[in-house]
Write an enzyme that holds these catalytic residues in place. Sequence first.
Site, mmCIF file in Angstrom:
data_model
loop_
_atom_site.group_PDB
_atom_site.id
_atom_site.type_symbol
_atom_site.label_atom_id
_atom_site.label_comp_id
_atom_site.label_asym_id
_atom_site.label_seq_id
_atom_site.Cartn_x
_atom_site.Cartn_y
_atom_site.Cartn_z
ATOM 1 N N PRO A 2 1.190 0.481 -8.404
ATOM 2 C CA PRO A 2 1.403 -0.390 -7.251
ATOM 3 C C PRO A 2 2.808 -0.258 -6.675
ATOM 4 O O PRO A 2 3.739 0.163 -7.350
ATOM 5 C CB PRO A 2 1.185 -1.788 -7.834
ATOM 6 N N GLU A 3 2.911 -0.610 -5.417
ATOM 7 C CA GLU A 3 4.207 -0.629 -4.749
ATOM 8 C C GLU A 3 4.946 -1.920 -5.097
ATOM 9 O O GLU A 3 4.351 -2.909 -5.548
ATOM 10 C CB GLU A 3 4.007 -0.528 -3.237
ATOM 11 N N LYS A 51 8.780 -2.758 -10.453
ATOM 12 C CA LYS A 51 7.336 -2.831 -10.659
ATOM 13 C C LYS A 51 6.978 -3.557 -11.953
ATOM 14 O O LYS A 51 5.832 -3.505 -12.400
ATOM 15 C CB LYS A 51 6.740 -1.422 -10.648
ATOM 16 N N ASN A 165 3.689 5.781 -4.229
ATOM 17 C CA ASN A 165 3.240 6.918 -3.433
ATOM 18 C C ASN A 165 3.118 6.599 -1.944
ATOM 19 O O ASN A 165 3.355 7.459 -1.094
ATOM 20 C CB ASN A 165 1.893 7.414 -3.952
ATOM 21 N N ARG A 250 -0.148 12.593 -7.965
ATOM 22 C CA ARG A 250 0.769 11.928 -7.049
ATOM 23 C C ARG A 250 0.391 12.314 -5.629
ATOM 24 O O ARG A 250 0.996 13.202 -5.026
ATOM 25 C CB ARG A 250 2.213 12.347 -7.340
#
Length: 280
Positions: A2-3, A51, A165, A250
């Site tokens: 997750p971002e 994160k 990503n 990725r």
Amino acid sequence: MPEGDTVWQAARRLHDALAGQVLTRSDFRVPRYATVDLTGRTVLGTTPRGKHLLTRFEGGLTLHTHLRMEGAWKVYGSAERWKGGPAHQIRAILGTADRTAVGYRLQVLEFLRTGEEERAVGHLGPDLLGPDWNPGRALANLLADPARPLGEALLDQRNLAGIGNIYKSELCFLIGATPWLPVGALPADRAAMLPGLAQRLLAANRDRLVRRTTGLRDHDLFVYGRAPRPCLRCRTPIRLADQGDGSRERPTYWCPACQTGPAPAPGSRRTPGVRPRPSN
């Protein structure tokens, strides 16, 4: 993975549901902590660090969790049906009189003394959504290895914490460089704007249900997830490839016309919508 804005939202949900409340139920379904019982303790709060999630309890104890690729914390009312996944995927349960937080598929779950949280998060660079945000330090970290590809440098949480990503691809598009361009080859003005741009994007999205980077009504993202559709600026087909050492996928998106710099090796390129075959 997750971002940072997704993790920030998860921390807020946990904090709003549990902070200041006494636990009436606790259950940790990992062998190392199967006997831990926090019933009767007050939850002090949950804070994000990059994160990572840090949930603190009275008595100087912290629960450190990380969502990785598939993890999630869900919050339910006392009479609400749990629907975050099958029971065997539950790793943690924290319940109060009227709310229950359930951690599904958590890849990292450990207890720390609150005073020793740096053991888990001390390696991280400045947090894009945290009180320690320092754009100058983040820039220095990124430029410390000038030969490293830009996309890999942005994903390295030791440089700056919170980019995944999606933001990697979007940031590279916005500054007009391919993710394979060596960091040291970035023009100085574009390098200088990169940390601030990253922070503004995450800050703008931390309260949104749908992440947006374009400012356009009908399009949320410039490149991520859009291959092989045309670029929103120049109409060239967006491309997709994997970036990294091959240890994990990725997915990386870029516009070969709007972004200058090296392209990936042919073997790393993907056909959109087709997953690579696993290696033996």
